[in-house]
Design a protein around this motif. Sequence first.
Motif, PDB file in Angstrom:
ATOM      1  N   GLY A   1       0.806  -1.210   0.000  1.00  0.00           N
ATOM      2  CA  GLY A   1       0.000   0.000   0.000  1.00  0.00           C
ATOM      3  C   GLY A   1       0.838   1.258   0.000  1.00  0.00           C
ATOM      4  N   LYS A   2       1.915   1.262   0.774  1.00  0.00           N
ATOM      5  CA  LYS A   2       2.779   2.442   0.842  1.00  0.00           C
ATOM      6  C   LYS A   2       3.379   2.758  -0.519  1.00  0.00           C
ATOM      7  CE  LYS A   2       4.095   1.813   5.696  1.00  0.00           C
ATOM      8  NZ  LYS A   2       5.193   1.450   6.623  1.00  0.00           N
ATOM      9  N   PHE A   3       3.812   1.719  -1.215  1.00  0.00           N
ATOM     10  CA  PHE A   3       4.403   1.929  -2.546  1.00  0.00           C
ATOM     11  C   PHE A   3       3.369   2.524  -3.493  1.00  0.00           C
ATOM     12  CE2 PHE A   3       5.214   0.312  -6.867  1.00  0.00           C
ATOM     13  CZ  PHE A   3       6.462   0.899  -7.098  1.00  0.00           C
ATOM     14  N   ALA A   4       2.155   1.973  -3.472  1.00  0.00           N
ATOM     15  CA  ALA A   4       1.097   2.478  -4.352  1.00  0.00           C
ATOM     16  C   ALA A   4       0.762   3.920  -4.006  1.00  0.00           C
ATOM     17  CB  ALA A   4      -0.139   1.594  -4.246  1.00  0.00           C
ATOM     18  N   VAL A   5       0.647   4.231  -2.713  1.00  0.00           N
ATOM     19  CA  VAL A   5       0.317   5.588  -2.286  1.00  0.00           C
ATOM     20  C   VAL A   5       1.382   6.576  -2.764  1.00  0.00           C
ATOM     21  CG1 VAL A   5       0.131   7.119  -0.280  1.00  0.00           C
ATOM     22  CG2 VAL A   5      -1.077   4.932  -0.300  1.00  0.00           C
ATOM     23  N   GLN A   6       2.637   6.235  -2.595  1.00  0.00           N
ATOM     24  CA  GLN A   6       3.724   7.123  -3.020  1.00  0.00           C
ATOM     25  C   GLN A   6       3.666   7.408  -4.513  1.00  0.00           C
ATOM     26  OE1 GLN A   6       7.192   5.003  -1.690  1.00  0.00           O
ATOM     27  NE2 GLN A   6       6.962   5.626   0.445  1.00  0.00           N
ATOM     28  N   GLU A   7       3.443   6.369  -5.302  1.00  0.00           N
ATOM     29  CA  GLU A   7       3.405   6.530  -6.748  1.00  0.00           C
ATOM     30  C   GLU A   7       2.186   7.341  -7.196  1.00  0.00           C
ATOM     31  OE1 GLU A   7       5.649   5.293  -9.285  1.00  0.00           O
ATOM     32  OE2 GLU A   7       6.871   5.336  -7.469  1.00  0.00           O
ATOM     33  N   ILE A   8       1.025   7.043  -6.615  1.00  0.00           N
ATOM     34  CA  ILE A   8      -0.204   7.728  -7.027  1.00  0.00           C
ATOM     35  C   ILE A   8      -0.172   9.194  -6.632  1.00  0.00           C
ATOM     36  CG2 ILE A   8      -2.706   7.837  -6.705  1.00  0.00           C
ATOM     37  CD1 ILE A   8      -2.558   4.746  -6.220  1.00  0.00           C
ATOM     38  N   THR A   9       0.206   9.470  -5.375  1.00  0.00           N
ATOM     39  CA  THR A   9       0.228  10.864  -4.924  1.00  0.00           C
ATOM     40  C   THR A   9       1.276  11.679  -5.663  1.00  0.00           C
ATOM     41  OG1 THR A   9       1.674  10.228  -3.069  1.00  0.00           O
ATOM     42  CG2 THR A   9      -0.694  10.356  -2.639  1.00  0.00           C
ATOM     43  N   ALA A  10       2.410  11.064  -5.982  1.00  0.00           N
ATOM     44  CA  ALA A  10       3.440  11.769  -6.746  1.00  0.00           C
ATOM     45  C   ALA A  10       2.936  12.115  -8.139  1.00  0.00           C
ATOM     46  CB  ALA A  10       4.707  10.920  -6.834  1.00  0.00           C
ATOM     47  N   ALA A  11       2.196  11.187  -8.741  1.00  0.00           N
ATOM     48  CA  ALA A  11       1.650  11.429 -10.083  1.00  0.00           C
ATOM     49  C   ALA A  11       0.616  12.548 -10.053  1.00  0.00           C
ATOM     50  CB  ALA A  11       1.035  10.151 -10.632  1.00  0.00           C
ATOM     51  N   ILE A  12      -0.218  12.581  -9.014  1.00  0.00           N
ATOM     52  CA  ILE A  12      -1.232  13.633  -8.904  1.00  0.00           C
ATOM     53  C   ILE A  12      -0.578  14.987  -8.650  1.00  0.00           C
ATOM     54  CG2 ILE A  12      -3.165  14.471  -7.505  1.00  0.00           C
ATOM     55  CD1 ILE A  12      -3.979  11.537  -7.122  1.00  0.00           C
ATOM     56  N   ASP A  13       0.462  14.999  -7.823  1.00  0.00           N
ATOM     57  CA  ASP A  13       1.189  16.252  -7.579  1.00  0.00           C
ATOM     58  C   ASP A  13       1.800  16.793  -8.868  1.00  0.00           C
ATOM     59  OD1 ASP A  13       0.578  16.173  -4.913  1.00  0.00           O
ATOM     60  OD2 ASP A  13       2.493  15.309  -4.287  1.00  0.00           O
ATOM     61  N   ALA A  14       2.313  15.874  -9.687  1.00  0.00           N
ATOM     62  CA  ALA A  14       2.948  16.290 -10.932  1.00  0.00           C
ATOM     63  C   ALA A  14       1.934  16.704 -11.986  1.00  0.00           C
ATOM     64  CB  ALA A  14       3.833  15.157 -11.474  1.00  0.00           C
ATOM     65  N   GLU A  15       0.758  16.059 -11.956  1.00  0.00           N
ATOM     66  CA  GLU A  15      -0.276  16.357 -12.960  1.00  0.00           C
ATOM     67  C   GLU A  15      -1.649  16.228 -12.299  1.00  0.00           C
ATOM     68  OE1 GLU A  15      -1.712  14.868 -17.398  1.00  0.00           O
ATOM     69  OE2 GLU A  15       0.097  14.016 -16.491  1.00  0.00           O
ATOM     70  N   PRO A  16      -2.129  17.270 -11.629  1.00  0.00           N
ATOM     71  CA  PRO A  16      -3.389  17.205 -10.872  1.00  0.00           C
ATOM     72  C   PRO A  16      -4.594  16.734 -11.681  1.00  0.00           C
ATOM     73  CG  PRO A  16      -2.189  19.210 -10.339  1.00  0.00           C
ATOM     74  CD  PRO A  16      -1.468  18.578 -11.504  1.00  0.00           C
ATOM     75  N   SER A  17      -4.564  16.909 -12.964  1.00  0.00           N
ATOM     76  CA  SER A  17      -5.716  16.535 -13.785  1.00  0.00           C
ATOM     77  C   SER A  17      -5.975  15.033 -13.797  1.00  0.00           C
ATOM     78  CB  SER A  17      -5.523  17.031 -15.219  1.00  0.00           C
ATOM     79  OG  SER A  17      -4.387  16.418 -15.818  1.00  0.00           O
ATOM     80  N   VAL A  18      -4.975  14.220 -13.438  1.00  0.00           N
ATOM     81  CA  VAL A  18      -5.189  12.771 -13.457  1.00  0.00           C
ATOM     82  C   VAL A  18      -6.069  12.322 -12.292  1.00  0.00           C
ATOM     83  CG1 VAL A  18      -2.941  12.427 -14.548  1.00  0.00           C
ATOM     84  CG2 VAL A  18      -3.166  12.112 -12.085  1.00  0.00           C
ATOM     85  N   ALA A  19      -6.224  13.167 -11.254  1.00  0.00           N
ATOM     86  CA  ALA A  19      -6.972  12.766 -10.060  1.00  0.00           C
ATOM     87  C   ALA A  19      -8.418  12.406 -10.394  1.00  0.00           C
ATOM     88  CB  ALA A  19      -6.928  13.871  -9.016  1.00  0.00           C
ATOM     89  N   GLY A  20      -9.074  13.212 -11.231  1.00  0.00           N
ATOM     90  CA  GLY A  20     -10.462  12.948 -11.570  1.00  0.00           C
ATOM     91  C   GLY A  20     -10.633  11.609 -12.260  1.00  0.00           C
ATOM     92  N   ARG A  21      -9.756  11.341 -13.209  1.00  0.00           N
ATOM     93  CA  ARG A  21      -9.844  10.067 -13.937  1.00  0.00           C
ATOM     94  C   ARG A  21      -9.603   8.877 -13.012  1.00  0.00           C
ATOM     95  NH1 ARG A  21      -5.794   7.377 -16.103  1.00  0.00           N
ATOM     96  NH2 ARG A  21      -4.395   9.183 -16.111  1.00  0.00           N
ATOM     97  N   LEU A  22      -8.615   9.012 -12.126  1.00  0.00           N
ATOM     98  CA  LEU A  22      -8.316   7.914 -11.213  1.00  0.00           C
ATOM     99  C   LEU A  22      -9.432   7.722 -10.184  1.00  0.00           C
ATOM    100  CD1 LEU A  22      -4.489   8.383 -10.580  1.00  0.00           C
ATOM    101  CD2 LEU A  22      -5.626   6.725 -12.088  1.00  0.00           C
ATOM    102  N   ALA A  23     -10.083   8.819  -9.784  1.00  0.00           N
ATOM    103  CA  ALA A  23     -11.202   8.706  -8.853  1.00  0.00           C
ATOM    104  C   ALA A  23     -12.357   7.924  -9.484  1.00  0.00           C
ATOM    105  CB  ALA A  23     -11.673  10.091  -8.423  1.00  0.00           C
ATOM    106  N   LEU A  24     -12.650   8.196 -10.747  1.00  0.00           N
ATOM    107  CA  LEU A  24     -13.692   7.450 -11.455  1.00  0.00           C
ATOM    108  C   LEU A  24     -13.322   5.975 -11.560  1.00  0.00           C
ATOM    109  CD1 LEU A  24     -14.580   9.937 -14.348  1.00  0.00           C
ATOM    110  CD2 LEU A  24     -16.018   9.330 -12.392  1.00  0.00           C
ATOM    111  N   TRP A  25     -12.063   5.720 -11.835  1.00  0.00           N
ATOM    112  CA  TRP A  25     -11.574   4.347 -11.952  1.00  0.00           C
ATOM    113  C   TRP A  25     -11.717   3.614 -10.614  1.00  0.00           C
ATOM    114  CZ3 TRP A  25     -10.632   0.328 -14.730  1.00  0.00           C
ATOM    115  CH2 TRP A  25      -9.651  -0.614 -14.381  1.00  0.00           C
TER     116      TRP A  25
END
Length: 214
Positions: free
Chosen positions: A132-156
Amino acid sequence: MPQKESVIALLGLLAYGELVAFDRIATDAKLAPDLQKRATVAAMASAEIRNYQRLSERIKELGGHPDEAMRPFVQAMDDFHDSTRPHNWLEGLVKVYVGDSVADDFFREIAQFLEPRDKALVLEVLHTPENGKFAVQEITAAIDAEPSVAGRLALWARRLVGEALGQAQRVAAEHDLLTTIVLEGTGDLAKVSELMKRLMHNHSERMTVIGLNN
């Protein structure tokens, strides 16, 4: 304590989940953006197959056959994974973090109704916090770098949980042995409802952690 046949059914469901997770995570590792991350995810897959082997051995000790114990759950689980194949690295990580965590929460709850040896086995084969920690680090880093991906990932993530709950209801309706463990362990339908509320509360908190609870 639940009857032996019910325990074998529960371990069969969990064993097939581990077997499928090995295949799925090994495939998802190829989506990794670099070799180090690919190796990290591949290591997760190897842990899944070790867990599968432990569960299979316990099923045999209880007088069951692993293939027969797993077979009733193959179609429902395959349907879930076929309908939720990740298209990229981040979707794969969300599936690991969200989908696997909901399943782990369920098994963690049900483990409380088992005799000590089987309870310990179930708890030991659930995913480690490092996953879980690895996934959280990767996902949050991606959202920080490109906030627009958050909406798509939330739907997913919402789709994953919806599909998972739908298949869980299907499994419960088709397999009385599993339903018996839940009903005998909780005591009544009201407690089953409380269990489901806890699962959804935990899911909501995980979504908040990765910034997808909007």
